[in-house]
Design a protein around this motif. Structure first.
Motif, short mmCIF file in Angstrom:
data_model
loop_
_atom_site.label_atom_id
_atom_site.label_comp_id
_atom_site.label_asym_id
_atom_site.label_seq_id
_atom_site.Cartn_x
_atom_site.Cartn_y
_atom_site.Cartn_z
N LEU A 236 -27.20 -2.15 -25.21
CA LEU A 236 -27.26 -1.61 -23.85
C LEU A 236 -28.71 -1.49 -23.39
O LEU A 236 -29.03 -1.81 -22.24
CB LEU A 236 -26.57 -0.25 -23.81
N THR A 237 -29.59 -1.06 -24.28
CA THR A 237 -30.99 -0.92 -23.92
C THR A 237 -31.61 -2.25 -23.54
O THR A 237 -32.30 -2.38 -22.51
CB THR A 237 -31.78 -0.28 -25.09
N TRP A 238 -31.36 -3.28 -24.34
CA TRP A 238 -31.91 -4.61 -24.03
C TRP A 238 -31.33 -5.16 -22.74
O TRP A 238 -32.05 -5.79 -21.94
CB TRP A 238 -31.64 -5.57 -25.19
N ALA A 239 -30.05 -4.92 -22.50
CA ALA A 239 -29.43 -5.39 -21.26
C ALA A 239 -30.03 -4.69 -20.04
O ALA A 239 -30.26 -5.30 -19.00
CB ALA A 239 -27.91 -5.15 -21.31
N PHE A 240 -30.32 -3.40 -20.19
CA PHE A 240 -30.93 -2.65 -19.10
C PHE A 240 -32.36 -3.15 -18.83
O PHE A 240 -32.77 -3.30 -17.67
CB PHE A 240 -30.93 -1.16 -19.42
N GLY B 285 -35.32 14.81 -23.29
CA GLY B 285 -36.16 13.63 -23.44
C GLY B 285 -36.88 13.33 -22.13
O GLY B 285 -36.53 13.86 -21.07
N HIS B 286 -37.88 12.48 -22.22
CA HIS B 286 -38.62 12.04 -21.04
C HIS B 286 -38.22 10.60 -20.74
O HIS B 286 -38.14 9.76 -21.64
CB HIS B 286 -40.13 12.14 -21.29
N SER B 287 -38.00 10.33 -19.48
CA SER B 287 -37.47 9.02 -19.11
C SER B 287 -38.41 7.87 -19.42
O SER B 287 -37.96 6.73 -19.59
CB SER B 287 -37.09 9.00 -17.63
N ASP B 288 -39.72 8.13 -19.52
CA ASP B 288 -40.63 7.03 -19.84
C ASP B 288 -40.63 6.69 -21.33
O ASP B 288 -41.20 5.68 -21.75
CB ASP B 288 -42.05 7.33 -19.36
N THR B 289 -39.97 7.55 -22.14
CA THR B 289 -39.86 7.26 -23.57
C THR B 289 -38.41 7.07 -24.02
O THR B 289 -38.18 6.48 -25.07
CB THR B 289 -40.50 8.39 -24.41
N HIS B 290 -37.47 7.58 -23.25
CA HIS B 290 -36.04 7.41 -23.56
C HIS B 290 -35.45 6.51 -22.48
O HIS B 290 -35.08 6.96 -21.40
CB HIS B 290 -35.33 8.77 -23.58
N THR B 291 -35.38 5.24 -22.79
CA THR B 291 -35.04 4.23 -21.80
C THR B 291 -33.70 4.49 -21.13
O THR B 291 -33.54 4.32 -19.92
CB THR B 291 -35.01 2.83 -22.46
N LEU B 292 -32.72 4.94 -21.90
CA LEU B 292 -31.39 5.12 -21.32
C LEU B 292 -31.31 6.32 -20.39
O LEU B 292 -30.36 6.44 -19.62
CB LEU B 292 -30.34 5.18 -22.42
N LEU B 293 -32.29 7.21 -20.43
CA LEU B 293 -32.36 8.25 -19.41
C LEU B 293 -32.68 7.63 -18.05
O LEU B 293 -32.27 8.14 -17.01
CB LEU B 293 -33.41 9.30 -19.76
N GLN B 294 -33.42 6.52 -18.06
CA GLN B 294 -33.68 5.81 -16.81
C GLN B 294 -32.38 5.26 -16.24
O GLN B 294 -32.15 5.30 -15.02
CB GLN B 294 -34.66 4.68 -17.04
N LEU B 295 -31.51 4.76 -17.11
CA LEU B 295 -30.22 4.25 -16.66
C LEU B 295 -29.35 5.39 -16.14
O LEU B 295 -28.63 5.23 -15.14
CB LEU B 295 -29.53 3.51 -17.80
N ALA B 296 -29.42 6.55 -16.78
CA ALA B 296 -28.69 7.72 -16.29
C ALA B 296 -29.20 8.12 -14.91
O ALA B 296 -28.41 8.46 -14.01
CB ALA B 296 -28.83 8.88 -17.27
N ASP B 297 -30.52 8.09 -14.74
CA ASP B 297 -31.11 8.42 -13.44
C ASP B 297 -30.60 7.49 -12.36
O ASP B 297 -30.23 7.93 -11.26
CB ASP B 297 -32.64 8.35 -13.52
#
Length: 303
Positions: free
Chosen positions: A41-45, A190-202
């Motif tokens: 999922l991370t790579w796809a995002f 977590g911080h979104s710049d270090t936890h990639t999937l938090l960016q997807l949640a955002d």
């Protein structure tokens, strides 16, 4: 094991004509995903980010792609005020996000709070209540999947973070027994710049749920910048896909819970508006007022 990533869109600002940019809704939500799917999922995002921001394809370091955040508020501006090309790119980006969520067994969950004009909104109480409710939904999914899991919240400030943990901790360690047995620990941050999937949640919350809710429940507030007909295509094109991404379950009293739950303080309309106006047949899940979604049978052999 499952992970649950949660972020928010909106704030506690009072909805008032004198403040045309005040968020009309507060959305606390995100998605769950099986641990086995996280790397893919991370790579796809990351690939979706490169498609939307082509300059990222030339990045020399992977960290550049990870740390570059695409904010839902910026993409929403392209939908509202961008040219046709920008609008098309924004819609394609949303479609790609839903594609990868669907392909990786993700489930979307959220609490959506619709504000009343001129009335104070207690964000300090609503946010922890939302996190507690989302943990209950997460627990129901974990029980159904015979899994365990942990929730990751986007970090705000220590003062704001702490109540969101306490509301879950007390439920886990109360005298009467653990109400969240599948949730192995209170939420972590977590911080979104270090936890990639938090960016997807955002992006799930701020680019999809937030604008759809604004259009579905507050389209008459033409003085508010967020209540724009430009968001109608999001609801029309993606509402049904969003509905199918929910995890729904029945509580012991037979009431449908979980998924995307709307508290409409203005007009008391049902959550089904988030998904457009689906055709309803007698006896279907969508026929239950305020309880749309794809139902899952409740299992009582909880973890």
């Amino acid at each position: 094991m499952h992970l649950c990533y949660i972020d928010e869109a909106g704030n506690g600002q009072t909805l008032d004509p004198a403040r045309p940019d005040a968020p009309p809704v507060l959305v606390v939500g995100g998605f769950t995903v099986p641990r086995a799917q996280i790397k893919s999922l991370t790579w796809a995002f990351l690939e979706a980010k490169k498609q939307y921001r082509p300059q990222l394809r030339n990045a020399e370091q992977l960290s550049e792609v990870i740390q570059h955040e695409i904010k839902g508020s910026d993409v929403r501006k392209n939908l509202r005020a961008g040219n046709h090309g920008w609008q098309r790119a924004a819609m394609q980006f949303v479609a790609s996000l839903l594609d990868i969520l669907e392909a990786h067994e993700a489930r979307v969950l959220a609490r959506v709070w619709v504000k009343e004009v001129g009335l104070a909104f207690d964000e300090s109480g609503v946010y922890p209540a939302s996190v507690a409710a989302l943990n209950e939904s997460f627990q129901a999914q974990l029980a159904y999947e015979h899994s365990r899991g942990m929730m990751v919240l986007d970090s705000r400030t220590k003062v704001k973070n702490a109540p969101n943990v306490h509301c879950v901790t007390t439920r886990k360690y109360r005298t009467g027994g653990d109400m969240l047995r599948g949730v192995i620990e209170s939420p972590v941050f977590g911080h979104s710049d270090t936890h990639t999937l938090l960016q997807l949640a955002d992006l799930t919350v701020s680019l999809l749920l937030f604008p759809i809710a604004c259009h579905a429940y507050l389209s008459d507030l033409t003085w508010n910048v967020h209540c724009d007909d430009a968001y109608q295509p999001l609801r029309e094109h993606f509402g049904e896909r969003l509905r199918k991404l929910q995890f729904r379950y029945q509580d012991p009293l037979g009431k449908w819970r979980g998924g995307i739950v709307v508290s409409d303080r203005r007009t008391r309309q049902s959550s089904s508006l988030m998904f457009g106006t689906p055709k309803v047949t007698p006896g279907s899940a969508a026929a239950i007022p305020g309880q749309p979604g794809t139902p899952f049978p409740e299992r009582h052999d909880a973890v």
